[in-house]
Scaffold this motif. Structure first.
Motif, PDB file in Angstrom:
ATOM      1  N   PHE A 166      44.352  44.125  46.687  1.00 56.43           N
ATOM      2  CA  PHE A 166      43.255  44.358  45.863  1.00 56.43           C
ATOM      3  C   PHE A 166      42.952  44.847  44.450  1.00 56.43           C
ATOM      4  O   PHE A 166      41.739  44.294  43.774  1.00 56.43           O
TER       5      PHE A 166
ATOM      6  N   GLU B 282      43.170  41.144  43.102  1.00 61.57           N
ATOM      7  CA  GLU B 282      41.698  40.233  43.248  1.00 61.57           C
ATOM      8  C   GLU B 282      40.832  41.206  42.270  1.00 61.57           C
ATOM      9  O   GLU B 282      39.777  40.075  41.858  1.00 61.57           O
TER      10      GLU B 282
ATOM     11  N   THR C 183      38.862  39.020  39.383  1.00 60.66           N
ATOM     12  CA  THR C 183      37.645  39.325  39.265  1.00 60.66           C
ATOM     13  C   THR C 183      36.585  39.476  37.823  1.00 60.66           C
ATOM     14  O   THR C 183      35.777  39.316  37.071  1.00 60.66           O
TER      15      THR C 183
ATOM     16  N   ARG D 195      34.307  43.339  46.475  1.00 54.73           N
ATOM     17  CA  ARG D 195      35.895  43.864  46.887  1.00 54.73           C
ATOM     18  C   ARG D 195      35.411  45.700  47.049  1.00 54.73           C
ATOM     19  O   ARG D 195      36.721  45.621  48.211  1.00 54.73           O
TER      20      ARG D 195
END
Length: 834
Positions: free
Chosen positions: A239, A242, A246, A263
């Protein structure tokens, strides 16, 4: 969309009630009679302690938007099925679970859900195992397979109930969730049941060897917990990776923040997420939010609220937990957004706090953020702060402000001409009126004459180019300090401020503007003459509201149009009275139509050779109860402007056909048809309905249309006329010669009659030109097989001339004025020719 907490409590309790009822039914009918299958018997309290221990140390797994856990309960259940009675198994499972859930402070809805689930699984499994044992004379393979089948069936029931709970709380479940849950449950259940069965076999065959099985059981349990912890750690790292990607790869800060929040909502199982960014140059804070209740990107937020959140979150201890009820200035802000509990953190730059981040309302059966969530949230805030570099953030905020300025300009200016639009112009007029001071205020309301004809004949692109050219010429014609605006369509306005006698100055400016449009406007290879109608209103008569000043200038503009166009008119209170009268007439006309208070009169149309009336024209009249007889020239245009012409025309058509059908078996009736009626989609249905209701033969109805009506849209008008002709009615072209007089109408349209306009009939006796023109029309009509009606015959000389020319029919005051329905329509015409 994530559902709010209160929206899923009732469905969950309904599910709990259903499962509980099913478990109680199975217990009463079957399970309470079961005795232990093997010895030594395990008391219910030992089972309860075992359940308490297994449930107190569960292994939690997260599946995207939901979380649940596995424990050693399957092992305890296996032993209970073999070494306890039905009542003992159910009692031990439930009492142990109750104790575990109380210690863990589980929410009531989840406590009841799990207890009902355990009761149902225990009862179903007991029924399966006892039926298998009945077919097995000893403690053999049949019983062992029965235990495996029972626990697998229990696992299946668990998954089904969990999926039902997820669907009720979250609105849906993915195939991946189902696959993972079934796969994980199968592995855990088979492993736990197998271990428990081996323990049971040893307990029955070699009791002294049973403790040895504890070693692999403990190792498996610890290994599984380690696997779960490793999996959760891997998900956290994934997490964060990512989220950082992003933030770093998104070309715009706004897009990056939206991706981060999306997210975060998924990873933390939250309903709402928001980021508030603070500008370094003192600009307003900007808020980006995602969630169930609202969504927005880089929108201004109340600085007081933003600063209060920053002060609350800016602590050395990391993120702050917020739980309702809230206090201070943020209370109303959070309550308005439905926040029940939240985590709030800061985004720190090199020298200052650049923003705050908040996640609110963890959904599902877990109704709070856990310590692990807070730690992960703290790491997320730190990484986000690093990724949102200071210079990049300032650049993004600057670009956003520039975009907002552009949008603000677009919101207040006309995109075609670049002039101020109606909203900005009204605001500036209001400011000018409120400012007062030494200046007087006037407004020029400008409308292009016959602009619609440009769009209809040359097309909208040419019309747009003309509007731009007009705007440019208007700006050149007025002073630099005057405000020019395009109000919409072909309407423009000018705001004028002058120290004294503003009305005189505005009149001079209007005259100068009209003179500026004396030369034609050149658009490429096209040269167009542009006329203006200008209305002027001053603050002398309209001192209170900008809307009133604009309205008065608009009224004066219409006065200029009615006075002949290409001129200006200055507003007077009498004009306002005329508008009020027009508004009152509109309402009264509507009521008169609804109450059928209008009067239809009939004027005969005479065969000029025999003097016999062969038709009558229906003419509507309005005898106002207070205002007396209102001429058609006043209320017919009003009806057309307001759309009342459609019900008015239907009323006249119904009355005329009904009266003529009742009074004369052969007489035709002619009814006028307006442009709006011709374009109305229900016209054919209306005409056919009147024919059916009144019983008049279709060929006795003649519908009149004018040339100007057909010029508007000849193709569509021709199609409608053909549909009317197909009904059997006859068609007449009225006022021929006053419009474009296109011969194609006579050749292509399904006409029966041609009516010569009264303007040409009036000049027959003294104008050779008019006489020649009428002679030409009559000859042309006879050539194509049309009957000819001369309108407005008022003298014997006109009648004699028309007879000489060979005109077929005529009408006018020479024969008879329009008469009421109960009058003798036929005798006056015969008397006039005798």
């Amino acid at each position: 969309m994530v559902r709010r907490a209160l929206s899923w409590i009732k469905p969950i309790w309904a599910l709990n009630a259903l499962v509980t009822a099913l478990a109680v039914t199975l217990y009463v009918l079957f399970v309470r009679r079961f005795t232990p299958l093997e010895t030594p018997t395990i008391p219910w309290w030992i089972l309860g302690i075992a359940i308490l221990a297994s449930e107190h140390f569960p292994m939690e797994l997260h599946f995207r938007r939901s979380s649940h856990w596995f424990s050693a309960t399957d092992m305890v259940l296996t032993l209970a099925l073999l070494f306890a009675s039905g009542t003992g198994a159910v009692a031990g499972m439930l009492l142990g679970a109750i104790a575990a859930f109380v210690l863990r402070r589980l929410a009531p809805v989840k406590t009841v859900f799990n207890l009902a689930q355990y009761a149902l699984i225990t009862c179903v499994a007991a029924i399966v195992v006892h039926h298998a044992a009945a077919a097995d004379p000893g403690f053999g393979w049949v019983t062992w397979l029965g235990v495996l089948a029972a626990t697998q069936l229990g696992g299946l029931i668990t998954i089904v109930l969990l999926l039902a709970a997820i669907m009720l709380t979250e609105g849906g479940v993915s195939r991946e969730q189902v696959r993972q849950m079934f796969g994980m449950d199968l592995l855990v259940t088979v492993t736990s049941t197998a271990i428990a069965l081996v323990s049971a076999i040893l307990w029955v065959e070699r009791p002294e060897a049973t403790p040895l099985i504890a070693i692999p059981v403990i190792i498996a349990f610890l290994g599984y917990r380690a696997y779960v912890a490793e999996r959760k750690g891997h998900e956290k790292v994934k997490f964060l990776y990512e989220a950082n990607r992003t933030l770093s790869e998104s070309p715009e800060v706004a897009v990056a923040i939206e991706g981060l929040l999306e997210r975060a909502l998924e990873a933390f199982h939250a309903e709402q997420a928001e980021v508030i960014l603070f500008s370094g140059d003192g600009g307003p804070p900007l808020r980006t939010a995602l969630g169930a209740r609202e969504a927005g990107s880089m929108e201004p937020v109340d600085p007081e609220i933003a600063c209060a959140l920053r002060a609350l979150a800016d602590t050395p201890d990391g993120p702050v937990a917020l739980v309702a009820p809230f206090a201070g200035p943020i209370a109303a802000y959070l309550e308005q957004r439905g926040v029940r509990h939240a985590m709030l953190g800061v985004l720190r730059g090199e020298n200052r706090v650049i923003g705050t981040i908040m996640l609110a309302n963890r959904f599902g059966l877990v109704n709070r953020f856990l310590p692990d969530d807070t730690a992960l949230f703290d790491t997320l805030a730190a990484n986000a702060s690093a990724a949102l570099q200071y210079d990049r953030l300032e650049q993004a905020v600057g670009e956003l402000r520039e975009l907002q300025d552009q949008l603000r300009h677009q919101a207040h200016h006309d995109p075609l001409t670049g002039l101020a639009n109606r909203a900005l112009f009204s605001h500036q007029v209001r400011e000018a009126l409120e400012d007062g001071g030494d200046h007087e205020v006037a407004v020029m309301f400008i409308d292009l004459d016959d602009f619609k004809g440009v769009n209809d004949t040359l097309g909208h692109p040419v019309g747009d180019r003309l509007l731009k050219a007009v705007a440019s010429r208007l700006v050149s014609a007025v002073r630099r300090e005057d405000v020019v605006a395009r109000l919409g369509g072909d309407e423009f306005a000018v705001l004028i401020r002058h120290p004294h006698d503003v009305e005189r100055f505005a009149a001079e400016l209007a005259q100068r503007t009209l003179h500026a449009f004396s030369p034609p406007v050149t658009l490429g290879d096209r040269v167009l003459n542009v006329g203006l109608s200008i209305g002027i209103a001053t603050s002398h008569h309209s001192q209170s509201h900008s809307e009133e000043l604009l309205r008065d200038a608009d009224v004066a503009m219409y006065e200029a149009k009615e006075g002949g166009k290409r001129r200006y008119s200055i507003f007077t209170p009498a004009m306002r009275d005329a508008i009020v009268r027009r508004h009152d007439l509109k309402a009264e006309l509507r009521r008169a139509i609804e109450r059928r208070e209008l009067l239809v009169q009939y004027q005969p149309i005479v065969d000029l050779a025999t003097g016999r009336a062969i038709s009558v024209e229906a003419l509507v009249r309005w005898n106002h109860p207070d205002g007396g007889r209102i001429p058609p020239a006043e209320f017919i245009p009003l009806a057309e402007d307001t759309g009342l012409i459609v019900p008015l025309g239907a009323y006249v058509l119904q009355e005329a056909c009904g009266h003529v059908a009742e009074r004369h078996p052969d007489l035709q009736v002619q009814v006028n048809l307006s442009a709006i009626e011709l374009e109305h989609p229900d016209l054919i249905q209306t005409v056919s309905g009147v024919l059916e209701r009144t019983g008049i033969a279709p060929e006795r109805l003649v519908l009149e249309v004018t040339e100007t009506l057909l010029v508007k849209d000849a193709v569509r008008g021709g199609e409608t006329l053909q549909q009317l002709r197909d009904l059997g009615v006859q068609l007449a072209l009225a006022d021929f010669g006053t419009g474009y007089s296109s011969l194609s109408y006579l050749r292509n349209l399904p006409l029966d009659t041609l009516k010569i306009a009264r303007e040409f009939v009036e000049g027959l006796a003294f104008s050779e030109h008019d006489a020649a023109f009428v002679r030409l029309i009559v000859g042309l009509a006879k050539t194509v097989g049309l009957k000819v009606v001369a309108e407005g015959i008022e003298t014997r000389a006109q009648l004699d001339m028309l007879r000489e020319i060979g005109c077929d029919l005529g009408q006018g005051y020479y024969f008879a004025a329009p008469m009421d329905v109960d009058a003798d329509w036929l005798s006056p015409a015969v008397a006039a020719l005798s």
